[in-house]
Design a protein around this motif. Sequence first.
Motif, PDB file in Angstrom:
ATOM      1  N   GLY B  64       0.801  -1.224   0.000  1.00  0.00           N
ATOM      2  CA  GLY B  64       0.000   0.000   0.000  1.00  0.00           C
ATOM      3  C   GLY B  64       0.828   1.265   0.000  1.00  0.00           C
ATOM      4  O   GLY B  64       0.280   2.368  -0.063  1.00  0.00           O
ATOM      5  N   ARG B  68      -0.496   5.249  -0.130  1.00  0.00           N
ATOM      6  CA  ARG B  68      -0.409   6.124   1.037  1.00  0.00           C
ATOM      7  C   ARG B  68       0.341   7.409   0.689  1.00  0.00           C
ATOM      8  O   ARG B  68      -0.089   8.495   1.037  1.00  0.00           O
ATOM      9  CB  ARG B  68       0.284   5.402   2.188  1.00  0.00           C
ATOM     10  CG  ARG B  68       0.341   6.233   3.453  1.00  0.00           C
ATOM     11  CD  ARG B  68       0.852   5.485   4.663  1.00  0.00           C
ATOM     12  NE  ARG B  68      -0.201   5.455   5.686  1.00  0.00           N
ATOM     13  CZ  ARG B  68       0.003   5.135   6.955  1.00  0.00           C
ATOM     14  NH1 ARG B  68       1.182   4.777   7.385  1.00  0.00           N
ATOM     15  NH2 ARG B  68      -0.987   5.150   7.819  1.00  0.00           N
ATOM     16  N   GLN B  77      -4.773   1.539   3.772  1.00  0.00           N
ATOM     17  CA  GLN B  77      -5.159   0.743   4.944  1.00  0.00           C
ATOM     18  C   GLN B  77      -5.905  -0.538   4.545  1.00  0.00           C
ATOM     19  O   GLN B  77      -5.772  -1.563   5.225  1.00  0.00           O
ATOM     20  CB  GLN B  77      -5.983   1.596   5.913  1.00  0.00           C
ATOM     21  CG  GLN B  77      -5.121   2.668   6.581  1.00  0.00           C
ATOM     22  CD  GLN B  77      -5.702   3.187   7.880  1.00  0.00           C
ATOM     23  OE1 GLN B  77      -6.630   2.610   8.433  1.00  0.00           O
ATOM     24  NE2 GLN B  77      -5.143   4.284   8.378  1.00  0.00           N
ATOM     25  N   ASN B 104      10.094  -0.365   4.768  1.00  0.00           N
ATOM     26  CA  ASN B 104       9.667   0.759   5.601  1.00  0.00           C
ATOM     27  C   ASN B 104       8.218   0.602   6.048  1.00  0.00           C
ATOM     28  O   ASN B 104       7.883   0.830   7.206  1.00  0.00           O
ATOM     29  CB  ASN B 104       9.826   2.061   4.805  1.00  0.00           C
ATOM     30  CG  ASN B 104       9.321   3.268   5.569  1.00  0.00           C
ATOM     31  OD1 ASN B 104       9.893   3.660   6.568  1.00  0.00           O
ATOM     32  ND2 ASN B 104       8.207   3.831   5.111  1.00  0.00           N
ATOM     33  N   ASN B 108       7.560  -0.067   9.875  1.00  0.00           N
ATOM     34  CA  ASN B 108       7.163   1.111  10.643  1.00  0.00           C
ATOM     35  C   ASN B 108       5.663   1.375  10.682  1.00  0.00           C
ATOM     36  O   ASN B 108       5.169   1.967  11.631  1.00  0.00           O
ATOM     37  CB  ASN B 108       7.841   2.361  10.073  1.00  0.00           C
ATOM     38  CG  ASN B 108       9.354   2.285  10.162  1.00  0.00           C
ATOM     39  OD1 ASN B 108       9.892   1.744  11.129  1.00  0.00           O
ATOM     40  ND2 ASN B 108      10.033   2.803   9.153  1.00  0.00           N
ATOM     41  N   GLU B 109       4.984   1.012   9.620  1.00  0.00           N
ATOM     42  CA  GLU B 109       3.601   1.491   9.493  1.00  0.00           C
ATOM     43  C   GLU B 109       2.547   0.426   9.777  1.00  0.00           C
ATOM     44  O   GLU B 109       1.393   0.757   9.997  1.00  0.00           O
ATOM     45  CB  GLU B 109       3.403   2.118   8.109  1.00  0.00           C
ATOM     46  CG  GLU B 109       4.319   3.332   7.940  1.00  0.00           C
ATOM     47  CD  GLU B 109       4.183   4.063   6.616  1.00  0.00           C
ATOM     48  OE1 GLU B 109       3.434   3.607   5.730  1.00  0.00           O
ATOM     49  OE2 GLU B 109       4.836   5.113   6.471  1.00  0.00           O
ATOM     50  N   ALA B 112       0.903   0.212  13.773  1.00  0.00           N
ATOM     51  CA  ALA B 112      -0.302   0.931  14.219  1.00  0.00           C
ATOM     52  C   ALA B 112      -1.577   0.214  13.782  1.00  0.00           C
ATOM     53  O   ALA B 112      -2.663   0.519  14.275  1.00  0.00           O
ATOM     54  CB  ALA B 112      -0.288   2.357  13.666  1.00  0.00           C
ATOM     55  N   LEU B 113      -1.440  -0.738  12.859  1.00  0.00           N
ATOM     56  CA  LEU B 113      -2.617  -1.447  12.350  1.00  0.00           C
ATOM     57  C   LEU B 113      -2.643  -2.895  12.827  1.00  0.00           C
ATOM     58  O   LEU B 113      -3.403  -3.718  12.312  1.00  0.00           O
ATOM     59  CB  LEU B 113      -2.639  -1.378  10.812  1.00  0.00           C
ATOM     60  CG  LEU B 113      -2.700   0.050  10.240  1.00  0.00           C
ATOM     61  CD1 LEU B 113      -2.378   0.068   8.756  1.00  0.00           C
ATOM     62  CD2 LEU B 113      -4.075   0.661  10.489  1.00  0.00           C
ATOM     63  N   TYR B 155      14.434   5.327   1.213  1.00  0.00           N
ATOM     64  CA  TYR B 155      13.637   4.599   2.201  1.00  0.00           C
ATOM     65  C   TYR B 155      14.460   3.603   3.015  1.00  0.00           C
ATOM     66  O   TYR B 155      13.996   3.053   4.002  1.00  0.00           O
ATOM     67  CB  TYR B 155      12.427   3.937   1.536  1.00  0.00           C
ATOM     68  CG  TYR B 155      11.300   4.943   1.446  1.00  0.00           C
ATOM     69  CD1 TYR B 155      10.331   5.002   2.436  1.00  0.00           C
ATOM     70  CD2 TYR B 155      11.264   5.897   0.437  1.00  0.00           C
ATOM     71  CE1 TYR B 155       9.326   5.955   2.411  1.00  0.00           C
ATOM     72  CE2 TYR B 155      10.271   6.848   0.393  1.00  0.00           C
ATOM     73  CZ  TYR B 155       9.299   6.875   1.385  1.00  0.00           C
ATOM     74  OH  TYR B 155       8.310   7.827   1.359  1.00  0.00           O
ATOM     75  N   ARG B 158      17.904   7.573   4.640  1.00  0.00           N
ATOM     76  CA  ARG B 158      17.335   8.600   5.528  1.00  0.00           C
ATOM     77  C   ARG B 158      16.098   8.109   6.266  1.00  0.00           C
ATOM     78  O   ARG B 158      15.905   8.415   7.444  1.00  0.00           O
ATOM     79  CB  ARG B 158      16.978   9.852   4.726  1.00  0.00           C
ATOM     80  CG  ARG B 158      18.151  10.767   4.501  1.00  0.00           C
ATOM     81  CD  ARG B 158      17.700  12.043   3.837  1.00  0.00           C
ATOM     82  NE  ARG B 158      17.171  11.795   2.517  1.00  0.00           N
ATOM     83  CZ  ARG B 158      17.884  11.843   1.397  1.00  0.00           C
ATOM     84  NH1 ARG B 158      19.157  12.141   1.454  1.00  0.00           N
ATOM     85  NH2 ARG B 158      17.328  11.592   0.235  1.00  0.00           N
ATOM     86  N   ALA B 159      15.256   7.339   5.597  1.00  0.00           N
ATOM     87  CA  ALA B 159      13.995   6.919   6.215  1.00  0.00           C
ATOM     88  C   ALA B 159      14.228   5.968   7.382  1.00  0.00           C
ATOM     89  O   ALA B 159      13.477   5.966   8.349  1.00  0.00           O
ATOM     90  CB  ALA B 159      13.083   6.288   5.176  1.00  0.00           C
ATOM     91  N   ASP B 161      17.752   4.910   8.396  1.00  0.00           N
ATOM     92  CA  ASP B 161      19.144   4.946   8.877  1.00  0.00           C
ATOM     93  C   ASP B 161      19.957   3.690   8.568  1.00  0.00           C
ATOM     94  O   ASP B 161      20.831   3.310   9.347  1.00  0.00           O
ATOM     95  CB  ASP B 161      19.190   5.218  10.394  1.00  0.00           C
ATOM     96  CG  ASP B 161      18.715   6.631  10.714  1.00  0.00           C
ATOM     97  OD1 ASP B 161      19.036   7.550   9.934  1.00  0.00           O
ATOM     98  OD2 ASP B 161      18.023   6.804  11.735  1.00  0.00           O
TER      99      ASP B 161
END
Lengths: 445, 263
Positions: B64, B68, B77, B104, B108-109, B112-113, B155, B158-159, B161
């Motif tokens: 996704g 996003r 989502q 990523n 990371n995302e 939350a889901l 990604y 920087r996103a 490290d």
Amino acid sequence: MSFLPQVAFLIILAVAAFIITKRVRFLKRNIFLGKGETRNDQPEARWKIMLLVAFGQQKMFKRLIPAFLHLLIYVGFIVINLEVLEFILDGILGTHRLFAPILGSAYTVAINIFEFLAVAVLISCVAFLWRRNVSKVPRFTKPEMKGWPALDGNLILVIEIVLMLAILTMNATDQILANRGDEHYIALGTLFFSSLIQPLFEGMSTGSLVFVERFAWWFHIAGILAFAVYVTYSKHLHIFLAFPNTWYSNLKPKGEMANMPEVTNEVNMMLGIPTEGSNEPPAEIGRFGAKDVNDLSWVNVMNAYSCTECGRCTAECPANLTGKKLSPRKIMMDVRDRADEVGKSIDVGGPGLEDGKSLLGDYITKEELNACTSCNACVEACPVNIDPLSIILQMRRYVAMEESGTPAQWNAMFQNMETSFSPWKFSPQDRFNWADSVKNEEVSD
Amino acid sequence: MSTYQVPTMAEMAAKGESPEVLFWVGCAGSFDDRYKAVTQAFVKILNKVGVSFAVLGPEEACTGDPARRAGNEFLFQMQAVANIQVLNGYEVKKVVTACPHCFNTIKNEYLALGGNYEVIHHSQFLQQLINEGKVALKGGGEFKGKKITFHDSCYLGRANDVYEAPREVIKALDVELVEMKRCRTKGLCCGAGGAQMFKEPEPGKKDINIERTEEALATGANAIAVGCPFCLTMMTDGVKNKERENEVQVYDLAEMIAKDMGI
């Protein structure tokens, strides 16, 4: 002794304090036009970032020459402000060099240090004026820097130069008077830098010297107070806001986009997944994404007021580097200018946010938003941890979800994802075909 | 002689087994002709080393990410929650992927889901295998002594490290790693992130991948190493645009390791 100077001084001080207080209230209210967001976790990490990035200027040193010049001005600003304390006390009490008898020879050392820093600030400001106006460093000549932003940058540097000259003039004349035996003035021994300009004043009569010395004193203190007022109207606000701005830094991985829980509830309902609180009536769902400043978080708006328009973000932005309209610095300036506009309107009983304008469209265009590669170069480059990407992505959410205004090719990509679970139009049945040839290949030794 | 194995989670679950790690292939890895070779190379390495792995196969769907970044949170989502149901259904604990965007998003995302996994990028996985001595390198093979430059993916770098793992992998080959002027935290994007891969660029003077390719070519490198399917496409296109494709190749890290291993 006349109390007139003290009364005049107190009036100046009171006027400055009044205006600054009013301005601080205005700025605070504008910042909190943004939505509430709690960012108080990991206080130790936050203090550390503030100490390193704001106080220690860690990220400035990605570019050495401006970092060094800026450091001189920064240290000068902090240290010379110690002397301003004496200025204010002298002004209120009607004294002259209140701390000199108390500190003795340490006072002379301190004044010499202040003079050294005044000269360092002066030289740095001249170098910065040169970079802006003569050598024209590219990031200072971008389109968003035309007009007021360019003038603002130059004014700050000129004011600082004039204030430093006032200090040196005051010390030079002050010491000539002291050496002539005027009892009001205190001989401090050698003040190295101001003694270099003493020859300019030595031929003057004592009366003229007193005038020049008093003029320089009043000019310096009134100038500093006026400058403090000016700062609240200027990009120079970063000298204060850099501190809270870094404290409220994003501590999550830069690649992570904030979740939208209001969407999660809907998605779970559609997929038949029970969610926490799903029995409660759905809360009033506001706008998806950001159209105007009040849709952003207050941290985004504070970011905007903390921006000093240095343009390091824009200089690193791949879209800007290749001639696209997007400039992360302009995004921040737009948010600040819009918050200012709304705030001013509210203050005069105007329509505020309902003025028929919005951040999207009147300030920031879709073309700018659509050019972003979300690469985080701007976020990485910012010396005070401003996050332009967060604003860009929130605005993209508004465009996609409220306006269905994304570019046609993105809409096609959305459609592919909805129907075949891939951004490209391939059949989901073919997803595992890549393995066919490998599964038939013999393992080599 | 046996053939390479690519077990799916469904097959393993049917046998009552579960792999140590799920290889998340991603859409580019599944469909993009060029990147399929990377997927195949990585799978061969996993086979050769004897890593217990599986893929989702037809059960995988886009994370996704591009939806996003293009602003369509709803679609993101929908994809994410469906994927998390599949992953949690198989009780997946560890995920490896060759795509920094998938990396990523899942790392990371998905948290939350309701998706909590240990996620690593294939550069980190390869580095671990090399460090543990599980990948026996033959000393560079066709890359021996060549100049290689590494293009940092936004990604990955920087996103998240991750800067050193891909470089360590390259250094394990007997090559000379040369850096571009803009590298690591200052690395220049290839131009494809933030869903740019799926639309024409906005009007400008130049395409971002050309700018980046010029910088890569300026190092005098014989090959450009990448760790991302989008970067691979953008840099390959850039090299073609500069008509240097006969001298300068663009490779993914897994391909370079597989080539060195002779597989």
